[in-house]
Design a protein around this motif. Structure first.
Motif, PDB file in Angstrom:
ATOM      1  N   LYS A  50       0.820  -1.220   0.000  1.00  0.00           N
ATOM      2  CA  LYS A  50       0.000   0.000   0.000  1.00  0.00           C
ATOM      3  C   LYS A  50       0.848   1.260   0.000  1.00  0.00           C
ATOM      4  O   LYS A  50       1.983   1.268   0.493  1.00  0.00           O
ATOM      5  CB  LYS A  50      -0.908   0.026   1.242  1.00  0.00           C
ATOM      6  CG  LYS A  50      -1.842  -1.172   1.364  1.00  0.00           C
ATOM      7  CD  LYS A  50      -2.794  -1.280   0.187  1.00  0.00           C
ATOM      8  CE  LYS A  50      -3.700  -2.497   0.319  1.00  0.00           C
ATOM      9  NZ  LYS A  50      -4.284  -2.878  -0.986  1.00  0.00           N
ATOM     10  N   GLU A  51       0.247   2.328  -0.518  1.00  0.00           N
ATOM     11  CA  GLU A  51       0.882   3.638  -0.460  1.00  0.00           C
ATOM     12  C   GLU A  51       0.147   4.491   0.550  1.00  0.00           C
ATOM     13  O   GLU A  51      -1.034   4.786   0.387  1.00  0.00           O
ATOM     14  CB  GLU A  51       0.843   4.326  -1.833  1.00  0.00           C
ATOM     15  CG  GLU A  51       1.427   5.728  -1.770  1.00  0.00           C
ATOM     16  CD  GLU A  51       1.793   6.289  -3.128  1.00  0.00           C
ATOM     17  OE1 GLU A  51       1.205   5.848  -4.139  1.00  0.00           O
ATOM     18  OE2 GLU A  51       2.673   7.169  -3.176  1.00  0.00           O
ATOM     19  N   GLY A  52       0.847   4.851   1.632  1.00  0.00           N
ATOM     20  CA  GLY A  52       0.240   5.711   2.646  1.00  0.00           C
ATOM     21  C   GLY A  52       0.800   7.109   2.529  1.00  0.00           C
ATOM     22  O   GLY A  52       0.209   7.997   1.934  1.00  0.00           O
ATOM     23  N   CYS A  53       1.996   7.289   3.066  1.00  0.00           N
ATOM     24  CA  CYS A  53       2.583   8.627   3.175  1.00  0.00           C
ATOM     25  C   CYS A  53       3.510   8.979   2.023  1.00  0.00           C
ATOM     26  O   CYS A  53       3.786  10.144   1.793  1.00  0.00           O
ATOM     27  CB  CYS A  53       3.362   8.715   4.477  1.00  0.00           C
ATOM     28  SG  CYS A  53       4.777   7.578   4.505  1.00  0.00           S
ATOM     29  N   SER A  54       4.063   7.998   1.354  1.00  0.00           N
ATOM     30  CA  SER A  54       5.070   8.169   0.292  1.00  0.00           C
ATOM     31  C   SER A  54       6.395   8.727   0.783  1.00  0.00           C
ATOM     32  O   SER A  54       7.228   9.127  -0.027  1.00  0.00           O
ATOM     33  CB  SER A  54       4.590   9.079  -0.840  1.00  0.00           C
ATOM     34  OG  SER A  54       3.269   8.820  -1.150  1.00  0.00           O
ATOM     35  N   ASN A  55       6.616   8.828   2.080  1.00  0.00           N
ATOM     36  CA  ASN A  55       7.885   9.411   2.520  1.00  0.00           C
ATOM     37  C   ASN A  55       8.575   8.656   3.652  1.00  0.00           C
ATOM     38  O   ASN A  55       9.394   9.223   4.371  1.00  0.00           O
ATOM     39  CB  ASN A  55       7.712  10.890   2.876  1.00  0.00           C
ATOM     40  CG  ASN A  55       6.717  11.074   4.007  1.00  0.00           C
ATOM     41  OD1 ASN A  55       6.462  10.151   4.784  1.00  0.00           O
ATOM     42  ND2 ASN A  55       6.152  12.249   4.121  1.00  0.00           N
ATOM     43  N   GLY A  56       8.272   7.397   3.804  1.00  0.00           N
ATOM     44  CA  GLY A  56       9.052   6.586   4.745  1.00  0.00           C
ATOM     45  C   GLY A  56       8.531   6.548   6.160  1.00  0.00           C
ATOM     46  O   GLY A  56       9.156   5.944   7.030  1.00  0.00           O
ATOM     47  N   ASN A  57       7.393   7.182   6.405  1.00  0.00           N
ATOM     48  CA  ASN A  57       6.923   7.262   7.785  1.00  0.00           C
ATOM     49  C   ASN A  57       5.907   6.201   8.186  1.00  0.00           C
ATOM     50  O   ASN A  57       5.844   5.839   9.347  1.00  0.00           O
ATOM     51  CB  ASN A  57       6.337   8.654   8.045  1.00  0.00           C
ATOM     52  CG  ASN A  57       7.419   9.645   8.406  1.00  0.00           C
ATOM     53  OD1 ASN A  57       7.893   9.655   9.538  1.00  0.00           O
ATOM     54  ND2 ASN A  57       7.857  10.447   7.457  1.00  0.00           N
ATOM     55  N   CYS A  58       5.069   5.720   7.230  1.00  0.00           N
ATOM     56  CA  CYS A  58       3.925   4.908   7.669  1.00  0.00           C
ATOM     57  C   CYS A  58       4.167   3.401   7.572  1.00  0.00           C
ATOM     58  O   CYS A  58       3.529   2.622   8.261  1.00  0.00           O
ATOM     59  CB  CYS A  58       2.681   5.274   6.882  1.00  0.00           C
ATOM     60  SG  CYS A  58       2.654   4.627   5.194  1.00  0.00           S
ATOM     61  N   GLY A  59       5.051   2.965   6.689  1.00  0.00           N
ATOM     62  CA  GLY A  59       5.358   1.535   6.584  1.00  0.00           C
ATOM     63  C   GLY A  59       4.346   0.703   5.824  1.00  0.00           C
ATOM     64  O   GLY A  59       4.517  -0.514   5.697  1.00  0.00           O
ATOM     65  N   ALA A  60       3.288   1.334   5.282  1.00  0.00           N
ATOM     66  CA  ALA A  60       2.284   0.564   4.525  1.00  0.00           C
ATOM     67  C   ALA A  60       2.899  -0.061   3.278  1.00  0.00           C
ATOM     68  O   ALA A  60       2.392  -1.053   2.754  1.00  0.00           O
ATOM     69  CB  ALA A  60       1.116   1.474   4.130  1.00  0.00           C
ATOM     70  N   CYS A  61       4.003   0.496   2.803  1.00  0.00           N
ATOM     71  CA  CYS A  61       4.649   0.044   1.564  1.00  0.00           C
ATOM     72  C   CYS A  61       5.799  -0.929   1.826  1.00  0.00           C
ATOM     73  O   CYS A  61       6.590  -1.199   0.925  1.00  0.00           O
ATOM     74  CB  CYS A  61       5.185   1.260   0.816  1.00  0.00           C
ATOM     75  SG  CYS A  61       6.546   2.039   1.709  1.00  0.00           S
ATOM     76  N   ASN A 120      11.190   0.514   2.969  1.00  0.00           N
ATOM     77  CA  ASN A 120      10.014   1.259   2.535  1.00  0.00           C
ATOM     78  C   ASN A 120      10.104   1.364   1.010  1.00  0.00           C
ATOM     79  O   ASN A 120      10.976   2.072   0.499  1.00  0.00           O
ATOM     80  CB  ASN A 120      10.012   2.674   3.142  1.00  0.00           C
ATOM     81  CG  ASN A 120      10.025   2.651   4.661  1.00  0.00           C
ATOM     82  OD1 ASN A 120      10.973   3.112   5.295  1.00  0.00           O
ATOM     83  ND2 ASN A 120       8.976   2.128   5.245  1.00  0.00           N
TER      84      ASN A 120
HETATM   85  S1  FES Z   1       4.107   4.845   1.787  1.00  0.00           S
HETATM   86 FE1  FES Z   1       4.391   5.357   3.877  1.00  0.00          FE
HETATM   87  S2  FES Z   1       6.347   4.521   4.251  1.00  0.00           S
HETATM   88 FE2  FES Z   1       6.129   4.217   2.146  1.00  0.00          FE
END
Ligand code: FES
Ligand SMILES: Cc1cc2nc3c(=O)[nH]c(=O)nc-3n(C[C@H](O)[C@H](O)[C@H](O)COP(=O)(O)OP(=O)(O)OC[C@H]3O[C@@H](n4cnc5c(N)ncnc54)[C@H](O)[C@@H]3O)c2cc1C
Ligand code: FES
Lengths: 154, 288
Positions: free
Chosen positions: A39-50, A60
Motif C-alpha cells: 500500500k501507499e500511505g505517506c510516500s515518505n518513509g513514515n507509515c510503513g504501509a509500503c 520502505n
Molecule cells: S508509503 Fe508510507 S512509508 Fe512508504
C-alpha cells in the motif's frame, strides 16, 4: 526519458520489465506488476504501509527507486502465503483480529515476518520498537502486539 | 517525482566521472533523504548516481589508522559490526535509533553526514570519535576532520563531482567510552529536539580526564563541538560536580532556534541534561 530494462525477482519469480528510472519500487509493484497488496500511505518513509523485503531486509518501497533492485529478490505480502495457505504470521493476525480497515496490515505482515526471523521470541518492548516503522490508525496496536506474540509462540 | 536518469557504476572512477558530467548530478546512498527531496521537488537532478555498488564505499576494515567505514554502509551494517558495539558505543547507539528498522536497513552513514541536517543523529557520535572524512573526486583524495565538513544546514564542503568516500575513526584509547542520547517526544521515528554525544578518556588510577569530546545536534545551524565543556573536563578529576559544571558549559556552544519541536530555551535545558547523562554513562562504561 527512455525506459530502462529491469530484471529482478518478485516473490521468487523472475521478472523482466521496462521502467522509468525515476519510478519508485512501490509504483512499479502496484502499477506495473499489479501487486496491489503493498500500500501507499505517506510516500515518505513514515507509515510503513509500503514495506517489502529486498534481499531479506525490510525497506520502505516508496523510498527505493525501481532500478535499485536490479538483480535482487523482492518479497511482497503476496509472496508470504505458500500454495494458498496463510503463513503463521498471517494466521495469527486473523486469529487475534489484529486489524480494522486493514490498510496497514500488509506492511505489518512483512515487518513481523522479518522480525520473527531475526528475533524468534521478542519481548513486548522488542515488538513495539521493531514495528515502530509501521503505523496503524485503527487498532491501537495492542491486538497487533498479541498477534505477533501468538505467531512467535506457534 | 521529477524525471532523471539513473546510473549504478561498479567502480569509483566511473562513479566520479558520472557525477562530474555536465548537468545536475546527485549521489544516492540509501535514498531515505534524497528520494523524498526529489519527489517533492525540493531537489532536482538530471542524473542520480547510485554509489552502493562501488566497493570502496562499502569497505569496513580496521587498520593502524582505525576503523574505516565506507560511506554507503547502512545503519544496520554499522550496528551489526562487532567492533562498533565494542569500541564506538555512541555510534552503535545513534545508528540504532535512526527512523525505523526499514529506514536503518537503507540509510547510510555517509548519507546522514552528507545530508548535513543540523539534527543528524550519527554526526555527534562521529565527531566525538574525532572522525576523519575522506573525500574523493576525479582529482584524487583528500582528508578533512569531520568537524570542518559542515558549512550550514544542508551544506557541506563537498563541491560538484566530490563525494564522501569513507569515514576513519581512530581507535579509542584504553579506559575510554562514548555515548549518544537524543530527546524526541516519542522513542522512534522523529527528529531530535536536541542530541548530545560524549566521549571520555580517564586515568583509571586518579580518575583524571585525559581527553573529553562533546558534540551537539539540533541546536545550531550545523552539528557543533562543545569545546568549553571539553576544556572544563580535561585535566580534572571526574565527579558529579565536574560533570554538572561541564554540562552547564556545553550550553555555550548551543545557538538553538525556536520551532515546533521546542523553544530555544528548552533546547538549551536539554543540552545540559543530555550532556550530564551521556557523561555519566561514559564514566559507568569505563569503570565497569
Ligand atoms: S508509503 Fe508510507 S512509508 Fe512508504
Ligand atoms: C521516516 C524517516 C525517519 C528518519 N529518522 C531519522 C533519525 O531518527 N535521525 C536522523 O539523523 N535521520 C533520520 N532520517 C533521515 C535519513 O534517514 C538519514 O539522514 C539517513 O542517514 C540518510 O542516509 P541515506 O543513505 O538514506 O541518504 P541519501 O538520501 O541517499 O542521501 C542524502 C544526501 O547525501 C548525499 N550523499 C549520500 N551519500 C553521499 C556520498 N557518499 N558523498 C556525497 N554525497 C552523498 C545525497 O546526494 C543526498 O543529498 C529519517 C528519514 C526518514 C524518511
Ligand atoms: S487497521 Fe486500519 S490502519 Fe491499521
Amino acid at each position: 526519458m527512455p525506459k530502462v530494462p529491469l530484471r529482478f525477482s518478485v516473490n521468487a519469480e523472475q521478472k523482466e520489465i521496462m521502467v522509468e528510472p525515476y519510478w519508485t519500487l512501490l509504483r512499479t509493484l502496484r502499477d506495473e506488476l499489479m501487486l496491489t497488496g503493498t500500500k501507499e500511505g505517506c510516500s515518505n518513509g513514515n507509515c510503513g504501509a509500503c514495506t517489502v523485503m529486498v534481499d531479506g531486509k525490510t525497506v520502505n518501497s516508496c523510498l527505493v527507486l525501481a532500478p535499485e533492485v536490479s538483480g535482487q529478490e523482492v518479497l511482497t505480502v503476496e509472496g508470504i502465503a505458500r500454495n494458498g495457505k496463510l503463513s503463521r504470521v498471517q494466521e495469527a493476525f486473523v486469529q487475534e483480529g489484529a486489524l480494522q480497515c486493514g490498510f496497514c496490515t500488509p506492511g505489518f505482515i512483512v515487518s513481523t515476518t522479518a522480525l520473527l526471523h531475526r528475533i524468534p521470541n521478542p519481548t513486548e518492548e522488542e515488538i513495539r520498537l521493531n514495528l515502530a516503522g509501521n503505523l496503524c490508525r485503527c487498532t491501537g496496536y495492542d491486538k497487533i502486539v498479541r498477534a505477533v506474540q501468538r505467531a512467535a509462540g506457534s | 517525482m521529477g524525471t532523471f536518469r539513473y546510473a549504478a557504476p561498479n567502480t569509483l572512477d566511473e562513479a566520479l566521472s558520472a557525477l562530474a558530467a555536465p548537468g545536475e548530478s546527485r549521489p544516492l546512498a540509501g535514498g531515505t533523504d534524497l528520494i523524498d527531496q526529489l519527489r517533492t521537488g525540493r531537489r532536482g537532478a538530471d542524473v542520480v548516481v547510485d554509489l552502493k555498488l562501488v566497493p570502496e564505499l562499502q569497505r569496513m576494515v580496521s587498520d593502524d589508522r582505525g576503523l574505516h567505514i565506507g560511506a554507503a554502509r547502512s545503519c544496520t551494517d554499522v550496528r551489526d559490526h562487532a567492533q562498533v558495539a565494542r569500541q564506538y558505543q555512541g555510534l552503535f547507539e545513534s545508528a540504532g535509533l535512526i527512523g525505523s528498522i526499514q529506514i536503518q536497513n537503507r540509510a547510510a552513514i555517509g548519507g546522514n553526514v552528507c545530508n548535513a541536517a543540523p539534527s543528524a543523529d550519527i554526526v555527534p557520535a562521529l565527531l566525538v570519535h574525532d572522525a576523519i572524512a575522506v573525500i574523493a573526486s576525479k582529482k584524487g583524495k583528500r582528508e578533512v576532520p569531520l568537524a570542518g565538513f559542515f558549512v550550514g544546514p544542508g551544506k557541506t564542503v563537498l563541491e560538484k563531482g566530490q563525494i564522501l568516500l569513507e569515514l576513519i575513526l581512530p581507535a579509542p584509547a584504553p579506559n575510554s567510552a562514548s555515548a549518544y542520547l537524543r530527546f524526541i517526544p516519542r522513542n522512534e521515528m522523529d527528529i531530535a529536539v536536541a542530541g548530545v554525544g560524549s566521549y571520555l578518556e580517564l586515568d583509571p588510577a586518579t580518575r583524571i580526564v585525559k581527553r573529553a569530546r562533546i558534540a551537539l545536534a539540533a541546536v545550531a545551524p550545523t552539528p557543533v563541538r562543545a569545546r568549553m565543556a571539553e576544556m572544563a573536563l580535561e585535566g580534572r578529576e571526574i565527579n558529579d560536580a565536574l560533570i554538572d559544571a561541564a554540562s552547564g558549559a556545553a550550553v555555550q556552544a548551543a545557538r538553538p532556534i525556536t520551532d515546533v519541536r521546542g523553544s530555544a530555551d528548552y533546547r538549551k535545558e536539554l543540552v545540559q541534561v543530555l550532556t550530564r547523562r551521556t557523561l555519566r554513562t561514559c564514566v559507568e562504561r569505563i569503570l565497569s
